[in-house]
Every structure is written in structure tokens, then in C-alpha cells.
Design a protein around this motif. Sequence first.
Motif, PDB file in Angstrom:
ATOM      1  N   ASP A  81       0.805  -1.233   0.000  1.00 21.53           N
ATOM      2  CA  ASP A  81       0.000   0.000   0.000  1.00 21.53           C
ATOM      3  C   ASP A  81       0.834   1.278   0.000  1.00 21.53           C
ATOM      4  N   PHE A  82       2.154   1.166  -0.249  1.00 21.47           N
ATOM      5  CA  PHE A  82       3.053   2.330  -0.269  1.00 21.47           C
ATOM      6  C   PHE A  82       3.812   2.293  -1.598  1.00 21.47           C
ATOM      7  N   TRP A  83       3.616   3.345  -2.423  1.00 21.02           N
ATOM      8  CA  TRP A  83       4.124   3.337  -3.793  1.00 21.02           C
ATOM      9  C   TRP A  83       4.893   4.617  -4.123  1.00 21.02           C
ATOM     10  N   ILE A  84       5.863   4.492  -5.028  1.00 23.70           N
ATOM     11  CA  ILE A  84       6.529   5.642  -5.654  1.00 23.70           C
ATOM     12  C   ILE A  84       5.944   5.762  -7.047  1.00 23.70           C
ATOM     13  N   VAL A  85       5.372   6.940  -7.370  1.00 29.52           N
ATOM     14  CA  VAL A  85       4.609   7.068  -8.612  1.00 29.52           C
ATOM     15  C   VAL A  85       5.041   8.319  -9.376  1.00 29.52           C
ATOM     16  N   PRO A  86       5.516   8.179 -10.624  1.00 30.32           N
ATOM     17  CA  PRO A  86       5.811   9.362 -11.447  1.00 30.32           C
ATOM     18  C   PRO A  86       4.556  10.193 -11.644  1.00 30.32           C
ATOM     19  N   THR A  87       4.735  11.489 -11.858  1.00 33.60           N
ATOM     20  CA  THR A  87       3.582  12.383 -11.956  1.00 33.60           C
ATOM     21  C   THR A  87       2.698  12.102 -13.154  1.00 33.60           C
ATOM     22  N   TRP A  88       3.248  11.447 -14.195  1.00 36.91           N
ATOM     23  CA  TRP A  88       2.441  11.203 -15.391  1.00 36.91           C
ATOM     24  C   TRP A  88       1.624   9.912 -15.295  1.00 36.91           C
ATOM     25  N   HIS A  89       1.742   9.205 -14.153  1.00 36.10           N
ATOM     26  CA  HIS A  89       0.974   7.969 -13.963  1.00 36.10           C
ATOM     27  C   HIS A  89      -0.168   8.206 -12.988  1.00 36.10           C
ATOM     28  N   GLU A  90      -1.260   7.468 -13.195  1.00 33.41           N
ATOM     29  CA  GLU A  90      -2.337   7.446 -12.215  1.00 33.41           C
ATOM     30  C   GLU A  90      -1.867   6.692 -10.970  1.00 33.41           C
ATOM     31  N   LEU A  91      -2.368   7.080  -9.823  1.00 31.72           N
ATOM     32  CA  LEU A  91      -2.042   6.355  -8.596  1.00 31.72           C
ATOM     33  C   LEU A  91      -2.661   4.963  -8.645  1.00 31.72           C
ATOM     34  N   PRO A  92      -1.922   3.925  -8.303  1.00 34.54           N
ATOM     35  CA  PRO A  92      -2.524   2.590  -8.201  1.00 34.54           C
ATOM     36  C   PRO A  92      -3.636   2.594  -7.168  1.00 34.54           C
ATOM     37  N   ALA A  93      -4.674   1.805  -7.400  1.00 32.47           N
ATOM     38  CA  ALA A  93      -5.834   1.787  -6.515  1.00 32.47           C
ATOM     39  C   ALA A  93      -5.458   1.383  -5.090  1.00 32.47           C
ATOM     40  N   GLN A  94      -4.417   0.536  -4.970  1.00 33.89           N
ATOM     41  CA  GLN A  94      -4.042   0.039  -3.639  1.00 33.89           C
ATOM     42  C   GLN A  94      -3.091   0.964  -2.892  1.00 33.89           C
ATOM     43  N   ALA A  95      -2.732   2.098  -3.494  1.00 30.33           N
ATOM     44  CA  ALA A  95      -1.762   3.008  -2.880  1.00 30.33           C
ATOM     45  C   ALA A  95      -2.422   3.851  -1.796  1.00 30.33           C
ATOM     46  N   VAL A  96      -2.286   3.413  -0.543  1.00 34.09           N
ATOM     47  CA  VAL A  96      -2.779   4.199   0.585  1.00 34.09           C
ATOM     48  C   VAL A  96      -1.873   5.400   0.813  1.00 34.09           C
ATOM     49  N   ARG A  97      -0.552   5.182   0.678  1.00 38.92           N
ATOM     50  CA  ARG A  97       0.438   6.251   0.729  1.00 38.92           C
ATOM     51  C   ARG A  97       1.254   6.217  -0.544  1.00 38.92           C
ATOM     52  N   SER A  98       1.705   7.390  -0.983  1.00 43.13           N
ATOM     53  CA  SER A  98       2.517   7.437  -2.202  1.00 43.13           C
ATOM     54  C   SER A  98       3.437   8.647  -2.163  1.00 43.13           C
ATOM     55  N   ILE A  99       4.533   8.519  -2.890  1.00 39.60           N
ATOM     56  CA  ILE A  99       5.431   9.640  -3.140  1.00 39.60           C
ATOM     57  C   ILE A  99       5.419   9.892  -4.633  1.00 39.60           C
ATOM     58  N   ARG A 100       5.081  11.113  -5.013  1.00 43.35           N
ATOM     59  CA  ARG A 100       5.118  11.502  -6.426  1.00 43.35           C
ATOM     60  C   ARG A 100       6.544  11.937  -6.745  1.00 43.35           C
ATOM     61  N   LEU A 101       7.206  11.252  -7.658  1.00 42.60           N
ATOM     62  CA  LEU A 101       8.603  11.550  -7.932  1.00 42.60           C
ATOM     63  C   LEU A 101       8.939  11.220  -9.379  1.00 42.60           C
ATOM     64  N   ASP A 102       9.535  12.201 -10.069  1.00 43.70           N
ATOM     65  CA  ASP A 102       9.988  12.002 -11.443  1.00 43.70           C
ATOM     66  C   ASP A 102      11.504  11.897 -11.462  1.00 43.70           C
ATOM     67  N   PRO A 103      12.066  11.158 -12.432  1.00 44.79           N
ATOM     68  CA  PRO A 103      13.539  11.103 -12.534  1.00 44.79           C
ATOM     69  C   PRO A 103      14.100  12.487 -12.787  1.00 44.79           C
ATOM     70  N   GLY A 104      15.257  12.781 -12.167  1.00 40.42           N
ATOM     71  CA  GLY A 104      15.869  14.101 -12.340  1.00 40.42           C
ATOM     72  C   GLY A 104      17.365  14.026 -12.175  1.00 40.42           C
ATOM     73  N   LEU A 105      17.984  15.158 -11.830  1.00 37.11           N
ATOM     74  CA  LEU A 105      19.433  15.223 -11.717  1.00 37.11           C
ATOM     75  C   LEU A 105      19.956  14.496 -10.492  1.00 37.11           C
ATOM     76  N   ALA A 106      19.164  14.391  -9.443  1.00 39.32           N
ATOM     77  CA  ALA A 106      19.626  13.809  -8.190  1.00 39.32           C
ATOM     78  C   ALA A 106      19.233  12.339  -8.087  1.00 39.32           C
ATOM     79  N   PHE A 107      20.091  11.551  -7.422  1.00 38.64           N
ATOM     80  CA  PHE A 107      19.851  10.123  -7.266  1.00 38.64           C
ATOM     81  C   PHE A 107      18.667   9.876  -6.347  1.00 38.64           C
ATOM     82  N   GLY A 108      17.846   8.864  -6.715  1.00 42.78           N
ATOM     83  CA  GLY A 108      16.773   8.440  -5.825  1.00 42.78           C
ATOM     84  C   GLY A 108      15.418   8.495  -6.472  1.00 42.78           C
ATOM     85  N   THR A 109      15.027   7.440  -7.204  1.00 50.11           N
ATOM     86  CA  THR A 109      13.700   7.382  -7.815  1.00 50.11           C
ATOM     87  C   THR A 109      12.877   6.242  -7.248  1.00 50.11           C
TER      88      THR A 109
END
Length: 299
Positions: free
Chosen positions: A116-144
Motif C-alpha cells: 500500500d506504499f508506492w513511488i509514482v511518477p507524476t504522469w501515472h495514475e495512482l494505483p488503486a491500492q496506494a494508501v500512501r505514495s510519493i510523487r517523484l519524477d527522474p531528475g538530476l539527483a539520485f533516488g527514484t
Amino acid sequence: MFELMLMCPEDRIEPVSDALDALDALSVSVEDADAQTDAEQALFGEPGMPPPKDGWQRSRVVALFPTREAASEAQQLLSVQDFFEGCQVLGVAEVADQDWVRLTQSQFTPVDITPDFWIVPTWHELPAQAVRSIRLDPGLAFGTGTHPTTRMCLRWIARQGAAGEGAAAFGRVLDYGCGSGILAIGTAKFGATDIDAVDIDTAAVESTVLNAAANGVQLRAGLPDKASGPYQTVLANILATPLRVLAPLLCNHVAPGGHLVLAGILARQAEELKEAYAPWVKLEVADTEDGWILMTASR
């Protein structure tokens, strides 16, 4: 764009790459020619240290040029050089025109840390089971969220958050070497409210600020001198060499009864990390994934 593709033995990679750079290649990449086969070799380097090798026993070198003529001229000039002995020209090929933004986005899909905890790019819909999520897109800094070290840290955060109650589960938090800020943001998603995220890279600090705002969480981001005093939770997802150097500093930031969480460590490096931290804490392996380990301790 046109690619000049070469096959080079390990001892020829550096002079060939330097020559391609001098010939105005737009980019030069080196990859294991035996990747995805039984002959594939794993190479791990660490920041601040020389690479273990310049490449693989059989390396595929790809140089990008703006025109076919430039790529062909580079091929001709390289082929007559003494240092090109043992190398092979695989050819020149046009790079197909693509929607590079869409192609890049297609490579990053939602990542489940727990059911129930997901990392989701901003261009994706949140999975139905995601109670908590972090919206994160790939960028210059490490950690996706895709690397085992990040996933293990986030799993620890999820377990800690589930075991405690909001901010009390983490107390004051320090994310040392924050990269994209994903770990600091993860603690905020589980209730932490007093969070410092620091990194030596100003691009990482900027990414952390932007990502925190995008996720609607509050934290303080800055260079390492912004970290001060004791913390109940200290997270450091870096690599083994800097973690050894940072042992006194990180341990001194852990409050009595607090938690130290370290990642970026290969399984074979466990004993050397235990030894480095032994004067302050007793490190134990808390999680493993794909040859990487998570180590934790209490002060």
C-alpha cells in the motif's frame, strides 16, 4: 543523429574514448558487450574513488555525432591509430527520431515499496491500492525508488511508521546525502514533522525542495552544515567508502535510543562497515536485495 559503434578490449577504452571526445563526439558511452549473458561482469564504483576498471573485457563503445559524415570521419581517423589495435568498428547507424520525453517516461513506472506504499511518477495514475505514495519524477539527483538501496530504506521507513504513531515513530529525522529527498519525504508521509535533508550537491538540495513541495510535505533542505544536534532517526543511503569516513559524524548525530539506517552497501562490505562503526554502535544487516544490504543500529 548518428552512432559510431565500436568493440574495444578493456585496455583500449580510455585512449579510444579520449580520441572520440577530441573528435567532437556529442557523447560517448561504454557498456558490457556481454550484458545479459553468462559472461556479464558486474563493476561497482564509488564516489571519490577511481573506477575499478575503465570498462569490461569486451566493451561496446558508442559515440554520438550530429551527422553521418562526422561519424564516418571519426571512424577513418581512429582506424589508423596505433591505440586502435585490437578494436573493431561495428558500424555507423542513424538514430531513429523518437519522442524522447515519452520514451523516457515509459521507462519509469510506479514502484511498490509495500502493498500500500508506492513511488509514482507524476504522469501515472495512482494505483488503486496506494494508501500512501510519493510523487517523484527522474531528475538530476539520485533516488527514484527503483534501486534496491532506496527500496530497502523505504521499506524500513514503512515498517517503522507502521509500528509507531505518526511523528513519534521517527522523532527528529536526518536524511544525510538526501539526493532527490525521497527518504526524507518518505518519513514525512508516515508522520514525521521535524526533518532535515542535507547533501553536498546543490542540485540535490534543489531537487529535494521541489520534490517536497510537489508532495505537500514540510522539511528543511541544505548543505551538510545544516545538520545539527541529535536526531532520533538518521538515514544515509550513500556508498560504503563515504559511509566509513562519515562514521563518527553520523553516529554523533544519533540521539540516545535513536536509529541509524545505512544503505548503499554491498553484501561483501558488511564486516568492514561493522568494524568502522563498532566504536559507537553495533551494526546489523536488516534487509537484503540483489546483492545490496541495509544495515541498522540503535544508539
